[in-house]
Scaffold this motif. Structure first.
Motif, short mmCIF file in Angstrom:
data_model
loop_
_atom_site.label_atom_id
_atom_site.label_comp_id
_atom_site.label_asym_id
_atom_site.label_seq_id
_atom_site.Cartn_x
_atom_site.Cartn_y
_atom_site.Cartn_z
N PRO A 104 0.81 -1.23 0.00
CA PRO A 104 0.00 0.00 0.00
C PRO A 104 0.84 1.27 0.00
N LEU A 105 1.98 1.25 0.68
CA LEU A 105 2.82 2.44 0.74
C LEU A 105 3.30 2.82 -0.66
N VAL A 106 3.78 1.86 -1.42
CA VAL A 106 4.25 2.14 -2.78
C VAL A 106 3.11 2.61 -3.67
N VAL A 107 1.95 1.99 -3.54
CA VAL A 107 0.79 2.38 -4.35
C VAL A 107 0.36 3.80 -4.04
N LEU A 108 0.28 4.13 -2.76
CA LEU A 108 -0.20 5.46 -2.35
C LEU A 108 0.78 6.56 -2.71
N ARG A 161 9.91 5.09 -7.96
CA ARG A 161 8.88 4.05 -7.96
C ARG A 161 9.50 2.69 -8.32
N THR A 162 10.40 2.70 -9.30
CA THR A 162 11.05 1.45 -9.70
C THR A 162 11.89 0.89 -8.56
N ALA A 163 12.66 1.76 -7.92
CA ALA A 163 13.49 1.32 -6.78
C ALA A 163 12.61 0.78 -5.65
N ALA A 164 11.48 1.44 -5.43
CA ALA A 164 10.57 1.01 -4.36
C ALA A 164 9.98 -0.37 -4.67
#
Length: 430
Positions: free
Chosen positions: A381-385, A402-405
């Motif tokens: 959820p953290l990456v999505v938000l 975003r890619t690194a995450a």
């Protein structure tokens, strides 16, 4: 009118951001990440790092370096989410999930927070045993009582003093766990060799999974968004101009980098100390055994300093963990119970387990296994938000971040699954 703590827009003729005044203003914004970073130097980390260094020398230094890089990434995302939205991660999830799923999400998050707190109380109790010979159950009660005093500061909406106390304890932790390196410095060649990724059999894979997977702790991610919100957005309904918001995000980036760098140095230092001092010695798979070996090799003064660092680790981390549990409940269920009440409730399992003679080291291991269940529920959820432009505006994660995450999430989740499988397989084979 902008009413965001510590970052009012500069008046005409005010010094630019390169002046000493601007640098002092930037320093004034630091703090929340230091509280969250305590999760990365808790007793669970102590046990894993000492075991890795004592049994395999410098082999797994690279794991801690990689873990710290990923920790910086996810903690920055959590803090940025709290600042930009004016809401904590649990609050946002509570607004978006349907009632059944919101309650189910709370149950798993609460179990994870309780497991974390168990390890931290046990670690503090072990420290009191090492220092004063106190029985472990009594030590757990004392740790819980002292943490109540720390939480009382936060309960009175005095976040800045709470941050100062935690930063002070972080300083003690740093001294306690690094002091021995001045007497028994590590091998430079060994450290450099340890930066090259590699394993030596399945046991090192298990250790690496434990060190890397359990480093990214769910409760630290939940609480960091709340800490940043409370510090920088005390009134989330007030509009924050983009320049002021950009300064806050930049300050948060520095806050996270500095705090997690200190935590990373402490973790790596523990492994190096074990590698240079405890290699090949029996009994170092437990904190008590490692402490005895450190005392025998480096002297009683270093042994006491180490135990004091462990005590500070337990006190600070259990206070932050209890605060995180309150943040989770308030955000997901809209229920707020006094932190003192929560402290008493979450203290009971640790006291009971230690009273019946449960192995404290095995308790630390089990707590890390429970933690592994909760990591996907917070990271995904953290990456999505933080990638949602509707929610984050111009502060949404760009493609590189975003890619690194995403890579970090996949790696951490995969390693936690490996940790879970290897641990359960080992337990079944006992």
């Amino acid at each position: 009118m902008l009413e965001v703590t510590g970052h009012q827009p500069p008046a005409a003729g005010a010094p630019n951001r390169r002046t000493p005044g601007a640098r002092r203003a930037l320093l004034g914004l630091l703090g929340p990440a230091f509280v969250a970073s305590i999760a990365y130097v808790d007793p669970g980390n102590v046990a894993a790092n000492l075991t890795a260094g004592a049994q395999y020398g410098y082999l797994l230094v690279w794991v801690l370096v990689a873990a710290n890089v990923m920790a910086v990434l996810v903690q920055y995302q959590s803090a940025k989410l709290g600042i930009v939205t004016g809401k904590s991660l649990p609050e946002i999830l509570g607004e978006r999930l349907k009632p059944f799923w919101r309650r189910a999400f709370w149950v798993q998050a609460e179990i994870v927070a309780a497991a974390t707190d168990l390890a931290e109380v046990v670690g503090g109790a072990i420290a009191l045993y090492l220092l004063f010979g106190l029985p472990l159950p009594l030590g757990a009660v004392i740790v819980g009582g002292v943490s109540m005093l720390l939480l009382a500061v936060q309960a009175k909406n005095k976040q800045r003093p709470f941050e100062f106390v935690i930063i002070f304890l972080l300083g003690i932790i740093t001294i306690g766990f690094l002091a021995g390196l001045f007497i028994s410095p590590p091998s430079p060649g060994g450290v450099l060799a340890g930066l090259v990724p590699g394993f030596q059999g399945p046991d090192t894979v298990l250790l690496a999974a434990s060190m890397l997977g359990a480093t990214v702790m769910p409760h630290a991610i939940y609480v960091h968004s709340a800490l940043s919100r409370d510090r920088h957005r005390p009134n989330p309904h007030l509009h924050v101009p983009l320049p002021a918001m950009a300064r806050l995000v930049k300050a948060t980036r520095w806050d996270v980098v500095v705090a997690l760098a200190i935590a990373g140095i402490v973790n790596i230092g523990m492994l190096l100390l074990a590698a240079s001092t405890l290699g090949g010695q029996d009994g170092t798979e437990t904190i008590e055994g490692a402490h005895a070996a450190i005392t025998a090799n480096l002297g009683p003064v270093v042994g006491v300093i180490f135990a004091v660092g462990l005590l500070a680790s337990g006190l600070a981390s259990t206070s932050v963990g209890c605060y995180a549990g309150g943040t989770i409940m308030q955000g997901l269920l809209k229920i707020r119970i006094p932190l003192m009440t929560r402290r008493v409730i979450t203290l009971i399992p640790a006291v009971v387990l230690l009273s019946v003679g449960f192995d404290p080291t095995w308790g630390l291991v089990l707590s890390q296994v429970v933690l592994s269940f909760g990591i996907p529920f917070v990271l995904v959820p953290l990456v999505v938000l933080t990638s949602n432009k509707t929610l984050m505006g111009r502060f949404a994660d760009g493609i590189p971040l975003r890619t690194a995450a995403i890579i970090s999430v996949v790696l951490v989740v995969a390693l936690n699954l490996v940790l879970l499988w290897l641990t359960l397989s080992g337990a079944a084979g006992r």
